[in-house]
Design a protein around this motif. Structure first.
Motif, short mmCIF file in Angstrom:
data_model
loop_
_atom_site.label_atom_id
_atom_site.label_comp_id
_atom_site.label_asym_id
_atom_site.label_seq_id
_atom_site.Cartn_x
_atom_site.Cartn_y
_atom_site.Cartn_z
N THR A 1 36.55 53.65 2.15
CA THR A 1 35.68 54.60 2.82
C THR A 1 36.16 56.04 2.59
O THR A 1 37.34 56.29 2.33
CB THR A 1 35.61 54.35 4.34
N LEU A 2 35.21 56.95 2.69
CA LEU A 2 35.50 58.38 2.68
C LEU A 2 35.33 58.88 4.10
O LEU A 2 34.34 58.57 4.77
CB LEU A 2 34.51 59.13 1.79
N LEU A 3 36.28 59.65 4.56
CA LEU A 3 36.17 60.29 5.87
C LEU A 3 35.93 61.77 5.63
O LEU A 3 36.68 62.42 4.89
CB LEU A 3 37.45 60.09 6.68
N ILE A 4 34.90 62.29 6.25
CA ILE A 4 34.57 63.69 6.10
C ILE A 4 34.54 64.35 7.47
O ILE A 4 33.86 63.87 8.38
CB ILE A 4 33.21 63.86 5.40
N ALA A 5 35.31 65.42 7.60
CA ALA A 5 35.35 66.18 8.85
C ALA A 5 34.35 67.32 8.75
O ALA A 5 34.44 68.16 7.86
CB ALA A 5 36.75 66.71 9.10
N ASP A 6 33.40 67.34 9.66
CA ASP A 6 32.38 68.38 9.73
C ASP A 6 32.75 69.32 10.87
O ASP A 6 32.68 68.94 12.04
CB ASP A 6 31.01 67.73 9.97
N ALA A 7 33.16 70.53 10.54
CA ALA A 7 33.61 71.49 11.55
C ALA A 7 32.45 72.17 12.27
O ALA A 7 32.67 72.91 13.22
CB ALA A 7 34.51 72.53 10.92
N THR B 1 32.22 74.87 18.54
CA THR B 1 31.94 73.66 19.32
C THR B 1 32.64 72.46 18.65
O THR B 1 33.18 72.58 17.56
CB THR B 1 30.41 73.39 19.37
N SER B 2 32.60 71.34 19.31
CA SER B 2 33.23 70.13 18.77
C SER B 2 32.60 69.73 17.44
O SER B 2 31.39 69.84 17.26
CB SER B 2 33.10 68.97 19.75
N GLY B 3 33.45 69.26 16.53
CA GLY B 3 32.98 68.80 15.23
C GLY B 3 32.73 67.31 15.24
O GLY B 3 32.78 66.65 16.29
N VAL B 4 32.49 66.76 14.06
CA VAL B 4 32.17 65.35 13.90
C VAL B 4 32.94 64.81 12.69
O VAL B 4 33.11 65.51 11.70
CB VAL B 4 30.65 65.15 13.66
N VAL B 5 33.41 63.57 12.79
CA VAL B 5 33.98 62.88 11.64
C VAL B 5 32.97 61.83 11.22
O VAL B 5 32.51 61.03 12.03
CB VAL B 5 35.33 62.23 11.98
N LYS B 6 32.61 61.88 9.93
CA LYS B 6 31.64 60.94 9.38
C LYS B 6 32.34 60.01 8.41
O LYS B 6 33.17 60.45 7.63
CB LYS B 6 30.52 61.69 8.68
N ARG B 7 31.99 58.72 8.48
CA ARG B 7 32.60 57.72 7.60
C ARG B 7 31.54 57.20 6.64
O ARG B 7 30.48 56.74 7.06
CB ARG B 7 33.18 56.58 8.44
N ASP C 1 30.65 54.91 2.93
CA ASP C 1 31.06 53.91 1.95
C ASP C 1 31.39 54.65 0.66
O ASP C 1 30.56 55.41 0.14
CB ASP C 1 29.93 52.90 1.72
N ALA C 2 32.59 54.47 0.13
CA ALA C 2 33.03 55.21 -1.05
C ALA C 2 32.38 54.73 -2.34
O ALA C 2 32.44 55.42 -3.35
CB ALA C 2 34.55 55.13 -1.19
N THR C 3 31.73 53.57 -2.32
CA THR C 3 31.04 53.07 -3.51
C THR C 3 29.59 53.56 -3.56
O THR C 3 29.12 54.00 -4.60
CB THR C 3 31.07 51.53 -3.55
N THR C 4 28.91 53.49 -2.42
CA THR C 4 27.48 53.81 -2.40
C THR C 4 27.18 55.20 -1.85
O THR C 4 26.09 55.72 -2.08
CB THR C 4 26.72 52.80 -1.54
N GLY C 5 28.08 55.78 -1.08
CA GLY C 5 27.83 57.07 -0.45
C GLY C 5 27.01 56.96 0.82
O GLY C 5 26.60 57.96 1.40
N SER C 6 26.79 55.74 1.30
CA SER C 6 26.00 55.52 2.51
C SER C 6 26.82 55.87 3.75
O SER C 6 28.00 55.51 3.85
CB SER C 6 25.58 54.06 2.62
N LEU C 7 26.18 56.54 4.70
CA LEU C 7 26.82 56.85 5.97
C LEU C 7 26.99 55.56 6.76
O LEU C 7 26.03 54.82 6.98
CB LEU C 7 25.98 57.84 6.76
N LEU C 8 28.23 55.27 7.18
CA LEU C 8 28.51 54.06 7.95
C LEU C 8 28.45 54.32 9.44
O LEU C 8 27.85 53.57 10.20
CB LEU C 8 29.88 53.49 7.56
N ASP C 9 29.11 55.39 9.87
CA ASP C 9 29.10 55.77 11.27
C ASP C 9 29.72 57.15 11.42
O ASP C 9 30.15 57.76 10.44
CB ASP C 9 29.81 54.74 12.15
N SER C 10 29.75 57.64 12.64
CA SER C 10 30.36 58.94 12.91
C SER C 10 30.91 58.95 14.33
O SER C 10 30.54 58.11 15.15
CB SER C 10 29.35 60.06 12.72
N LEU C 11 31.80 59.88 14.58
CA LEU C 11 32.34 60.02 15.93
C LEU C 11 32.61 61.49 16.21
O LEU C 11 32.89 62.28 15.31
CB LEU C 11 33.62 59.19 16.11
#
Length: 78
Positions: free
Chosen positions: A37-43, A48-54, A56-66
């Protein structure tokens, strides 16, 4: 906000983004090989609070975020 993926042997950069998110303020990026997986931090706006998005490193599909704190930019795996 876009992320591009390039093969290590490529001689030309790709013109199409691997992950498209024009509203994202990418402030951190990490590859986690244990689950491919790729983890991307969105500032967001750095106020305000940011988001971490996870993704799939093969397809580029968003799996989830927190939700994360202000200006997330690093990852630690335990």
């Amino acid at each position: 906000g876009n992320v591009y993926k390039i093969d290590k042997n490529a001689t030309v950069a790709p013109s199409t983004p691997f992950i498209t998110s024009p509203a994202m303020t990418l402030y951190g990026l990490n590859y986690y090989g244990a689950n491919n997986t790729l983890l991307i931090a969105d500032a967001k706006n750095f106020i305000t609070s940011g988001v971490v998005k996870r993704y799939d490193a093969t397809t580029g599909s968003l799996l989830d975020s927190l939700n994360a704190g202000v200006a997330p930019n690093g990852f630690v795996f335990n």
